[in-house]
Design an enzyme around this catalytic site. Structure first.
Site, PDB file in Angstrom:
ATOM      1  N   GLU A 249       5.695 -68.546 -16.073  1.00 41.59           N
ATOM      2  CA  GLU A 249       5.897 -69.910 -15.925  1.00 41.59           C
ATOM      3  C   GLU A 249       6.682 -70.348 -14.778  1.00 41.59           C
ATOM      4  O   GLU A 249       7.857 -70.387 -15.068  1.00 41.59           O
ATOM      5  CB  GLU A 249       6.411 -70.670 -17.381  1.00 41.59           C
ATOM      6  CG  GLU A 249       5.488 -70.416 -18.321  1.00 41.59           C
ATOM      7  CD  GLU A 249       4.124 -71.279 -18.506  1.00 41.59           C
ATOM      8  OE1 GLU A 249       3.980 -72.048 -17.619  1.00 41.59           O
ATOM      9  OE2 GLU A 249       3.413 -71.015 -19.409  1.00 41.59           O
ATOM     10  N   CYS A 283      10.165 -78.602 -14.284  1.00 42.28           N
ATOM     11  CA  CYS A 283       8.744 -77.752 -13.579  1.00 42.28           C
ATOM     12  C   CYS A 283       7.455 -78.702 -13.380  1.00 42.28           C
ATOM     13  O   CYS A 283       6.826 -78.682 -12.362  1.00 42.28           O
ATOM     14  CB  CYS A 283       8.388 -76.496 -14.204  1.00 42.28           C
ATOM     15  SG  CYS A 283       7.954 -76.508 -15.707  1.00 42.28           S
TER      16      CYS A 283
HETATM   17  P1  NAD Z   1      16.693 -68.803  -8.958  1.00 43.87           P
HETATM   18  O1  NAD Z   1      15.386 -68.475  -8.228  1.00 43.87           O
HETATM   19  O2  NAD Z   1      17.938 -68.149  -8.483  1.00 43.87           O
HETATM   20  O3  NAD Z   1      16.804 -68.452 -10.682  1.00 43.87           O
HETATM   21  C1  NAD Z   1      15.688 -69.207 -11.413  1.00 43.87           C
HETATM   22  C2  NAD Z   1      15.882 -68.571 -12.883  1.00 43.87           C
HETATM   23  O4  NAD Z   1      15.492 -67.249 -12.843  1.00 43.87           O
HETATM   24  C3  NAD Z   1      17.226 -68.742 -13.385  1.00 43.87           C
HETATM   25  O5  NAD Z   1      17.539 -69.078 -14.807  1.00 43.87           O
HETATM   26  C4  NAD Z   1      17.715 -67.253 -13.027  1.00 43.87           C
HETATM   27  O6  NAD Z   1      18.800 -67.024 -14.046  1.00 43.87           O
HETATM   28  C5  NAD Z   1      16.585 -66.398 -13.321  1.00 43.87           C
HETATM   29  N1  NAD Z   1      16.651 -65.371 -12.759  1.00 43.87           N
HETATM   30  C6  NAD Z   1      17.141 -65.083 -11.263  1.00 43.87           C
HETATM   31  N2  NAD Z   1      16.902 -63.855 -10.739  1.00 43.87           N
HETATM   32  C7  NAD Z   1      16.389 -63.174 -12.000  1.00 43.87           C
HETATM   33  C8  NAD Z   1      16.295 -61.911 -12.132  1.00 43.87           C
HETATM   34  N3  NAD Z   1      15.940 -60.928 -11.236  1.00 43.87           N
HETATM   35  N4  NAD Z   1      15.795 -61.539 -13.358  1.00 43.87           N
HETATM   36  C9  NAD Z   1      15.470 -62.416 -14.435  1.00 43.87           C
HETATM   37  N5  NAD Z   1      15.825 -63.582 -14.301  1.00 43.87           N
HETATM   38  C10 NAD Z   1      16.334 -64.160 -12.883  1.00 43.87           C
HETATM   39  O7  NAD Z   1      16.803 -70.322  -8.696  1.00 43.87           O
HETATM   40  P2  NAD Z   1      17.719 -71.476  -9.303  1.00 43.87           P
HETATM   41  O8  NAD Z   1      18.896 -71.978  -8.203  1.00 43.87           O
HETATM   42  O9  NAD Z   1      18.536 -71.137 -10.742  1.00 43.87           O
HETATM   43  O10 NAD Z   1      16.907 -72.339  -9.642  1.00 43.87           O
HETATM   44  C11 NAD Z   1      16.029 -73.047  -8.405  1.00 43.87           C
HETATM   45  C12 NAD Z   1      14.620 -72.935  -8.339  1.00 43.87           C
HETATM   46  O11 NAD Z   1      14.196 -72.080  -9.441  1.00 43.87           O
HETATM   47  C13 NAD Z   1      14.272 -74.418  -8.493  1.00 43.87           C
HETATM   48  O12 NAD Z   1      13.738 -74.960  -7.371  1.00 43.87           O
HETATM   49  C14 NAD Z   1      12.650 -74.085  -9.296  1.00 43.87           C
HETATM   50  O13 NAD Z   1      11.784 -73.993  -8.330  1.00 43.87           O
HETATM   51  C15 NAD Z   1      13.025 -72.972 -10.082  1.00 43.87           C
HETATM   52  N6  NAD Z   1      13.282 -73.119 -11.613  1.00 43.87           N
HETATM   53  C16 NAD Z   1      12.105 -73.418 -12.213  1.00 43.87           C
HETATM   54  C17 NAD Z   1      12.228 -73.561 -13.573  1.00 43.87           C
HETATM   55  C18 NAD Z   1      10.949 -73.920 -14.436  1.00 43.87           C
HETATM   56  O14 NAD Z   1      10.958 -74.312 -15.385  1.00 43.87           O
HETATM   57  N7  NAD Z   1       9.853 -73.364 -14.148  1.00 43.87           N
HETATM   58  C19 NAD Z   1      13.488 -73.587 -14.216  1.00 43.87           C
HETATM   59  C20 NAD Z   1      14.556 -73.398 -13.397  1.00 43.87           C
HETATM   60  C21 NAD Z   1      14.531 -73.284 -12.090  1.00 43.87           C
END
Ligand code: NAD
Length: 475
Positions: A249, A283
């Site tokens: 997702e 999202c």
């Molecule tokens: P990010 O890409 O660093 O992290 C997104 C999420 O993934 C966070 O919860 C983080 O803890 C987790 N994550 C990161 N690296 C991981 C790994 N190697 N293994 C497992 N989990 C990992 O970004 P961010 O700064 O936290 O959020 C920014 C972007 O993430 C937003 O612009 C949005 O696009 C996306 N996002 C989407 C949703 C959603 O509901 N689809 C939720 C949160 C963030």
């Protein structure tokens, strides 16, 4: 009052003793709420072993009895709604009313899956030979590893937990380290409802280390991730190495198409309220607004009025209608988006900057006159910034709406039935709201296409995500 941050492994709660950890920050104040323990490698291995044992117990429990435990957990979530919502507001920032709705929906999702688990039907297919009975059965996929983000701290974990448990799977959840308390409270409800030990485990740590370790474990058979596209691709790659099933997702960039026959004021009220929900950190948040020329000015005026009336503040204050951004990264991202828009001729109609110097507040923002290739029109903002641009024709707007690599959600508003049907068919996304924003319910499939991911949560699809089909040909 916040909560005691702990890991939950093999039916036991574990605090910080001897473990590394990190501070959890209240985004409204920038102050620490407490220290979250990180799972060591030994903790993760214990969680894997526990989930293995839990799977044996849980898959042997009837769907009827699994449902009973799950419904009890749902009741406990409802009983504790005020407390869980307060924990959520403190660590995530959203207004209390929104947190409360999330927690109530969390209970509804558990109830939906508790019932749906009893309907994991198979089928009997007529055999070619006279003495052959052909059965198609659903079986639990096995141990699940789930990774959830910070924007919906109980809703995203529960979709995975409830789907997996209803199917007879055990699960290890690595919830967000930035909003861990809400998930701790959610897991407590399952534990207190009598879920056998090992069936549900909760860990935290360095995301990349935890995910690599869990996804690489032989016993884990299914991955479910909610988060950004780049991380989704990384985890999908890890899952592919072990040929493991995965649900992804990921992010989107949802277009909103407002046709000239729609009521511009009514539409603006509906969609602006939806835009600024959770400060746009959703999202399926509407993120690109295409408005037909005839109603453009009226829509823009009303949308801007709505933005100006948003009450920015601490989510625990009664008057607040929009809280802070969840972390400092989002503030930087909003500033980059606004600066890019300005440098490309964009006009900031309202907002456009950080509010105050305590916490992570950013003003509800409306931008016009931005080109289609600007940052705001091509990258998911994940924040309270709304670009509003005009369009002329149906074909033109469909092309622009479908031009990005994402396909999670889209929205359209029209009073013409034929246009409603045509736009519903034409928009490339997993979910389309036509004259509606109700595209996320426990009973309906939720998921994206294109780079927004694959697989669905919710609805009957959300249960199938945790089952394997087995064909038995019985002579
Ligand atoms: P990010 O890409 O660093 O992290 C997104 C999420 O993934 C966070 O919860 C983080 O803890 C987790 N994550 C990161 N690296 C991981 C790994 N190697 N293994 C497992 N989990 C990992 O970004 P961010 O700064 O936290 O959020 C920014 C972007 O993430 C937003 O612009 C949005 O696009 C996306 N996002 C989407 C949703 C959603 O509901 N689809 C939720 C949160 C963030």
């Amino acid at each position: 009052m916040y909560t005691d941050l702990q890991l939950y492994i093999d039916g036991e709660w574990h605090g910080g003793a001897g473990r590394k950890g990190e501070e959890v920050i209240n985004p409204a104040s920038g102050k620490s709420l407490g220290t979250l323990p990180h799972a060591s490698r030994a903790d993760l291995d214990r969680a894997l072993a526990a989930a293995d044992k839990g799977l044996a117990v849980w898959r042997a429990t009837s769907a009827y009895d699994r449902g009973k435990v799950m419904r009890k957990a749902a009741d406990l979530v409802r009983e504790r709604v005020e407390h869980i919502a307060r924990v959520m507001v403190q660590e995530q920032g959203k207004p209390f009313a929104e947190a409360r709705i999330e927690v109530v929906t969390t209970a509804d999702i558990i109830d939906w899956f508790a019932e749906e688990g009893r309907r994991a039907y198979g089928r009997i297919v007529p055999g070619r030979g006279k003495n052959v009975r052909q059965l198609v059965l659903q079986e639990p996929v096995g141990v699940v590893a789930a990774f959830t983000p910070w924007n919906f701290p109980t809703l995203t974990p529960v979709r995975k937990i409830a789907g997996a448990l209803a199917a007879g799977c055990s699960i290890i959840v690595k919830a967000s380290e930035e909003t861990p308390g809400s998930c701790v409270e959610l897991v407590k409800c399952f534990a207190d409802a009598g879920l056998p030990k090992g069936v549900l485990n909760l860990v935290f740590g360095i995301p990349a280390e935890v995910s690599e370790h869990l996804i690489g474990a032989d016993s884990v058979k299914k991955i479910s991730f909610t988060g950004s596209v780049p991380v989704g691709k990384l985890l999908a790659g890890l899952a592919a190495k072990g040929m493991k099933r995965a649900t992804m997702e990921l992010g989107g960039h949802s277009p909103v198409v407002v046709f000239g026959d729609a009521d511009p004021e009514k539409t603006a009220d509906t969609i602006a309220a939806f835009k600024y929900r959770n400060a746009g950190q959703v999202c399926i948040s509407p993120t690109r607004f295409y408005v037909q020329e005839g109603v453009y000015n009226r829509f823009l005026k009303r949308f801007t009025e709505f933005a100006n009336n948003v009450k920015l503040g601490d989510g625990l204050d009664k008057d607040t209608t929009m809280g802070p951004l969840a972390n400092a990264r989002r503030l930087d991202a909003m500033e980059a988006i606004v600066n890019d828009a300005k440098s490309r001729g964009g006009k900031i109609v309202t907002g456009g900057k950080r509010r105050g110097n305590q916490g992570y507040f950013f003003e509800p923002t409306v931008i016009t006159d931005v080109p289609d290739d600007s940052k705001i029109m091509t990258e998911e903002p994940f924040g309270p910034v709304a670009p509003i641009v005009p369009f002329k024709s149906f074909d033109e707007v469909v092309e622009r709406a479908n031009s990005l690599p994402f396909g999670l959600a889209s929205y359209a508003f029209t009073t013409n039935t034929q246009t409603a049907t045509m736009i519903g068919d034409a928009l490339q996304s997993g979910m389309v709201g036509v004259n509606s924003v109700a595209i996320s319910t426990p009973e309906t499939p939720f998921g994206g296409i294109k780079e927004s991911g694959y697989g669905q949560e919710g609805g009957i699809e959300g249960l199938e995500a945790y089952t394997n089909r087995k064909f038995i040909s019985q002579g």
